[in-house]
Design a protein around this motif. Structure first.
Motif, PDB file in Angstrom:
ATOM      1  N   THR A  23       0.854  -1.183   0.000  1.00 10.15           N
ATOM      2  CA  THR A  23       0.000   0.000   0.000  1.00 10.15           C
ATOM      3  C   THR A  23       0.890   1.233   0.000  1.00 10.15           C
ATOM      4  N   ILE A  24       0.308   2.367  -0.267  1.00 11.97           N
ATOM      5  CA  ILE A  24       1.084   3.613  -0.227  1.00 11.97           C
ATOM      6  C   ILE A  24       1.645   3.848   1.178  1.00 11.97           C
ATOM      7  N   PRO A  25       0.877   3.610   2.263  1.00  8.44           N
ATOM      8  CA  PRO A  25       1.491   3.748   3.596  1.00  8.44           C
ATOM      9  C   PRO A  25       2.676   2.799   3.820  1.00  8.44           C
ATOM     10  N   ASP A  26       2.611   1.590   3.244  1.00 11.04           N
ATOM     11  CA  ASP A  26       3.747   0.664   3.346  1.00 11.04           C
ATOM     12  C   ASP A  26       4.993   1.279   2.709  1.00 11.04           C
ATOM     13  N   VAL A  27       4.826   1.799   1.507  1.00 11.01           N
ATOM     14  CA  VAL A  27       5.948   2.384   0.768  1.00 11.01           C
ATOM     15  C   VAL A  27       6.477   3.613   1.509  1.00 11.01           C
ATOM     16  N   LEU A  28       5.575   4.449   1.979  1.00  9.66           N
ATOM     17  CA  LEU A  28       5.969   5.656   2.709  1.00  9.66           C
ATOM     18  C   LEU A  28       6.783   5.299   3.949  1.00  9.66           C
ATOM     19  N   ALA A  29       6.321   4.333   4.716  1.00  5.50           N
ATOM     20  CA  ALA A  29       7.035   3.917   5.929  1.00  5.50           C
ATOM     21  C   ALA A  29       8.412   3.364   5.586  1.00  5.50           C
ATOM     22  N   HIS A  30       8.478   2.544   4.535  1.00  2.00           N
ATOM     23  CA  HIS A  30       9.762   1.960   4.147  1.00  2.00           C
ATOM     24  C   HIS A  30      10.753   3.034   3.716  1.00  2.00           C
ATOM     25  N   ILE A  57       3.869  -0.999 -12.454  1.00  2.00           N
ATOM     26  CA  ILE A  57       3.020  -1.568 -11.410  1.00  2.00           C
ATOM     27  C   ILE A  57       1.555  -1.492 -11.822  1.00  2.00           C
ATOM     28  N   SER A  58       0.745  -2.266 -11.126  1.00  3.05           N
ATOM     29  CA  SER A  58      -0.710  -2.183 -11.273  1.00  3.05           C
ATOM     30  C   SER A  58      -1.307  -2.217  -9.877  1.00  3.05           C
ATOM     31  N   HIS A  59      -2.569  -1.881  -9.786  1.00  7.53           N
ATOM     32  CA  HIS A  59      -3.202  -1.900  -8.470  1.00  7.53           C
ATOM     33  C   HIS A  59      -4.577  -2.534  -8.561  1.00  7.53           C
ATOM     34  N   ARG A  60      -5.044  -2.957  -7.398  1.00  3.82           N
ATOM     35  CA  ARG A  60      -6.435  -3.370  -7.271  1.00  3.82           C
ATOM     36  C   ARG A  60      -6.944  -2.784  -5.968  1.00  3.82           C
ATOM     37  N   LYS A  61      -8.231  -2.517  -5.945  1.00  6.54           N
ATOM     38  CA  LYS A  61      -8.842  -1.900  -4.778  1.00  6.54           C
ATOM     39  C   LYS A  61      -9.463  -2.978  -3.910  1.00  6.54           C
ATOM     40  N   ILE A  62      -9.121  -2.953  -2.628  1.00  2.33           N
ATOM     41  CA  ILE A  62      -9.699  -3.861  -1.647  1.00  2.33           C
ATOM     42  C   ILE A  62     -10.322  -2.977  -0.575  1.00  2.33           C
ATOM     43  N   GLY A  63     -11.636  -2.869  -0.597  1.00  2.00           N
ATOM     44  CA  GLY A  63     -12.298  -1.925   0.303  1.00  2.00           C
ATOM     45  C   GLY A  63     -11.887  -0.519  -0.066  1.00  2.00           C
TER      46      GLY A  63
END
Length: 127
Positions: A23-30, A57-63
């Motif tokens: 997720t974007i928060p994952d990338v930001l934290a890393h 990259i590609s994305h999919r929406k989960i919730g």
């Protein structure tokens, strides 16, 4: 696949380490864990959008969450980048590419031996 900036490669390396997706928060934290000057979420989001526009990259929406994954495995993506560089920068010559790497890098004896062994294995497989 279009060229990547150094910061986009940093993001891609993290994504390749996380095959289940990020997720974007994952990338930001890393990214911020390795930096003095912390990036904002919007900066990372822009980079992620650019990576998607470039086909990396590609994305999919989960919730309400977007999960991002690499379009290709690291080895295949880097092979494409290397082949493109070999073609565009070195006129298709692997010899010139390797010569440049050796001429402009500090290589240890151990690394040189490893390259020699790789070449021997490659020759064996070709014969």
């Amino acid at each position: 696949m279009q060229d990547l900036s150094p910061s986009q490669f940093e993001i891609m390396n993290f994504i390749w380490e996380s095959p289940e997706g990020v997720t974007i928060p994952d990338v930001l934290a890393h990214i911020n864990s390795n930096r003095k000057d912390k990036l904002k979420r919007s900066t990372v989001q822009v980079q992620m959008n650019r990576l998607e526009d470039k086909g990396w990259i590609s994305h999919r929406k989960i919730g309400n969450t977007y999960l991002f994954k690499s379009v290709e495995k690291r080895s295949k993506a880097l092979a494409k980048v290397t082949q493109d560089m070999k073609s565009r920068v070195f006129g298709g010559s692997i010899k010139e590419l390797v010569k440049c790497l050796f001429d402009h890098s500090s290589n240890t004896e151990s690394e040189i031996t490893e390259v020699e062994n790789l070449l021997k294995e490659y020759k064996k497989g070709r014969s």
